[in-house]
Design a protein around this motif. Structure first.
Motif, PDB file in Angstrom:
ATOM      1  N   VAL A 185      41.796  38.838  37.730  1.00 20.15           N
ATOM      2  CA  VAL A 185      42.385  38.144  38.880  1.00 20.15           C
ATOM      3  C   VAL A 185      41.581  38.433  40.149  1.00 20.15           C
ATOM      4  O   VAL A 185      41.339  37.535  40.970  1.00 20.15           O
ATOM      5  CB  VAL A 185      43.865  38.551  39.059  1.00 20.15           C
ATOM      6  CG1 VAL A 185      44.428  37.957  40.352  1.00 20.15           C
ATOM      7  CG2 VAL A 185      44.698  38.085  37.870  1.00 20.15           C
ATOM      8  N   SER A 186      41.131  39.668  40.298  1.00 15.87           N
ATOM      9  CA  SER A 186      40.332  40.022  41.480  1.00 15.87           C
ATOM     10  C   SER A 186      39.015  39.252  41.521  1.00 15.87           C
ATOM     11  O   SER A 186      38.577  38.793  42.577  1.00 15.87           O
ATOM     12  CB  SER A 186      40.056  41.528  41.504  1.00 15.87           C
ATOM     13  OG  SER A 186      41.252  42.262  41.663  1.00 15.87           O
ATOM     14  N   ALA A 194      38.485  36.329  40.081  1.00 15.17           N
ATOM     15  CA  ALA A 194      38.816  34.922  40.335  1.00 15.17           C
ATOM     16  C   ALA A 194      39.116  34.680  41.803  1.00 15.17           C
ATOM     17  O   ALA A 194      38.807  33.608  42.350  1.00 15.17           O
ATOM     18  CB  ALA A 194      40.009  34.509  39.479  1.00 15.17           C
ATOM     19  N   GLU A 195      39.711  35.667  42.467  1.00 17.27           N
ATOM     20  CA  GLU A 195      40.077  35.523  43.876  1.00 17.27           C
ATOM     21  C   GLU A 195      38.945  35.938  44.808  1.00 17.27           C
ATOM     22  O   GLU A 195      39.079  35.854  46.030  1.00 17.27           O
ATOM     23  CB  GLU A 195      41.334  36.352  44.169  1.00 17.27           C
ATOM     24  CG  GLU A 195      42.581  35.833  43.457  1.00 17.27           C
ATOM     25  CD  GLU A 195      43.798  36.718  43.685  1.00 17.27           C
ATOM     26  OE1 GLU A 195      43.608  37.856  44.195  1.00 17.27           O
ATOM     27  OE2 GLU A 195      44.922  36.278  43.375  1.00 17.27           O
ATOM     28  N   THR A 242      37.787  38.962  45.326  1.00 18.10           N
ATOM     29  CA  THR A 242      37.966  40.275  45.955  1.00 18.10           C
ATOM     30  C   THR A 242      37.289  41.390  45.176  1.00 18.10           C
ATOM     31  O   THR A 242      37.307  42.541  45.591  1.00 18.10           O
ATOM     32  CB  THR A 242      39.466  40.612  46.096  1.00 18.10           C
ATOM     33  OG1 THR A 242      40.083  40.599  44.791  1.00 18.10           O
ATOM     34  CG2 THR A 242      40.162  39.590  46.986  1.00 18.10           C
ATOM     35  N   ASP A 277      40.136  28.343  36.950  1.00 19.58           N
ATOM     36  CA  ASP A 277      40.988  28.439  38.132  1.00 19.58           C
ATOM     37  C   ASP A 277      42.414  28.846  37.776  1.00 19.58           C
ATOM     38  O   ASP A 277      43.134  29.378  38.611  1.00 19.58           O
ATOM     39  CB  ASP A 277      41.018  27.084  38.863  1.00 19.58           C
ATOM     40  CG  ASP A 277      39.644  26.701  39.402  1.00 19.58           C
ATOM     41  OD1 ASP A 277      38.876  27.625  39.745  1.00 19.58           O
ATOM     42  OD2 ASP A 277      39.353  25.495  39.464  1.00 19.58           O
ATOM     43  N   MET A 329      45.183  31.090  36.297  1.00 21.25           N
ATOM     44  CA  MET A 329      45.376  32.492  35.933  1.00 21.25           C
ATOM     45  C   MET A 329      46.644  32.703  35.098  1.00 21.25           C
ATOM     46  O   MET A 329      46.727  33.611  34.297  1.00 21.25           O
ATOM     47  CB  MET A 329      45.449  33.367  37.187  1.00 21.25           C
ATOM     48  CG  MET A 329      44.125  33.492  37.944  1.00 21.25           C
ATOM     49  SD  MET A 329      42.902  34.493  37.045  1.00 21.25           S
ATOM     50  CE  MET A 329      41.891  33.198  36.334  1.00 21.25           C
ATOM     51  N   ASN A 355      48.459  36.964  36.054  1.00 21.87           N
ATOM     52  CA  ASN A 355      49.054  37.510  37.266  1.00 21.87           C
ATOM     53  C   ASN A 355      50.188  38.480  36.934  1.00 21.87           C
ATOM     54  O   ASN A 355      50.358  39.499  37.598  1.00 21.87           O
ATOM     55  CB  ASN A 355      49.579  36.383  38.158  1.00 21.87           C
ATOM     56  CG  ASN A 355      48.459  35.586  38.798  1.00 21.87           C
ATOM     57  OD1 ASN A 355      47.722  36.096  39.629  1.00 21.87           O
ATOM     58  ND2 ASN A 355      48.314  34.328  38.400  1.00 21.87           N
TER      59      ASN A 355
END
Length: 350
Positions: free
Chosen positions: A153-154, A156-157, A159, A180, A182, A186
């Protein structure tokens, strides 16, 4: 000649009936599968994916499945469109009257916890009787989340800084590039997972079955805290009440069966979570398969179901070495021949 034909027919019918009866168990077995990364790329048929997930061993031994899509969230459409209709159907048909055992794998552990926390309220509000769930058997449970989901997730975002190691780990786990969508990833983030229905009122025992080998050549392990099965750490699969670098589910027995004090063992568990079997050579996926992957030990060899009936595993002790180098190991009977899943199924009351 007619007598011979008749006997042949009777024998055939008996063989078919006896085969089916040999798989009959006292309680209904309901399967709840785990995260299916391919669904984040192609939605596909949820029912077909659910059946395929369990085809190695459990599918033909079960009475029902609860299938759900990985591209949705647990508190969203997974609950409303997939869990609720199945629970409603179970209640209306009295399916769980003899007692249901939920057999979960990976994220199915988290889904089951959400069901346990809500099913009584949902069904009573609809004028229906709650389900009689006597236990869950959680195989490679991800109820404590997976650090791999945090990384995915990090990334993909944006971060998380991309690196070759992260690329190798996510490629091995997900089997392809991140998209895109998730979905349940999450929910699988460690903090999110541990905050989702963390304290159900029901006293349903959650029996845990744990592996400690990676099917990804170890590329995912650097991102997971403590010992791991390639996807989840022992903090999750054992049912620990917090995330930490644990090495065993038992303070007295190593995952390989050696009887000795474990300084890095889980020392606190989520309510009604009880580690049972541990297999050093079993990975996240191979725990579901019919193939034996090495000897299995028992963090605990006996536990009562909510019905009061006992689940029990026979064990024996083996001594190796001599004098100062002597070591004792605890193993489960038949684990030299039978897979972890076979041991679990065979322990179910007939």
């Amino acid at each position: 000649m007619n007598i011979i034909k008749s006997l042949t027919v009777v024998a055939g019918v008996c063989l078919t009936f006896c085969s089916a009866a040999s798989y009959s168990k006292e309680y209904k077995i309901v399967l709840i599968h785990g995260f299916q990364p391919q669904q984040l790329i192609v939605d596909g048929d949820v029912t077909a994916s659910g059946q395929n997930y369990w085809q190695g061993y459990w599918n033909d031994l079960s009475d029902a499945r609860i299938d759900w899509p990985s591209y949705e969230r647990i508190e969203g459409k997974i609950a409303t469109d997939y869990l609720w209709p199945k629970l409603k159907s179970f209640s209306e048909s009295n399916f769980c009257s003899p007692g249901c055992i939920f057999v979960t794998h990976s994220t199915g552990d988290l889904v089951a916890r959400y069901i346990i926390d809500n099913q009584e309220t949902w069904l009573e509000n609809a004028g229906l009787a709650p389900l009689n769930i006597v236990a869950t058997f959680d195989i490679a449970g991800a109820g404590g989340g997976s650090e791999l989901a945090d990384v995915a997730v990090s990334v993909a975002e944006g971060t998380e800084t991309w690196s070759f190691l992260i690329e190798a780990a996510l490629e091995a786990w997900l089997g392809g590039d991140l998209g895109d969508e998730m979905g349940v990833l999450n929910d699988l983030k460690v903090n999110n997972a541990r905050q989702l229905a963390p304290l159900p009122d029901a006293r349903i025992p959650r029996l845990r079955f744990v592996g400690d080998a990676s099917e990804y050549l170890g590329v995912t392990s650097p991102f997971i805290q403590g010992n791991d099965d390639g996807v989840v750490g022992t903090h999750s699969s054992c049912g620990a009440n917090r995330q930490a670098r644990y090495g065993s589910c038992s303070t007295d027995i190593a995952i390989n069966g050696k009887i000795t004090q474990q300084g890095n063992a889980v020392n606190g568990f989520m309510p009604y979570h009880y580690p049972m079997l541990m297999g050093k050579a079993y990975s996240h996926g191979s725990l579901l398969e019919p193939q034996q992957q090495g000897k299995v030990t028992a963090a605990s060899n006996q536990k009562n179901l909510l019905s009061g009936e006992s689940i029990y595993f026979d064990t024996y002790t083996k001594t190796t070495g001599w004098w100062l180098w002597k070591s004792n190991y605890l193993y489960v009977e038949n684990s030299t021949d039978d897979s972890m899943s076979t041991l679990i199924y065979d322990a179910l009351p007939n």
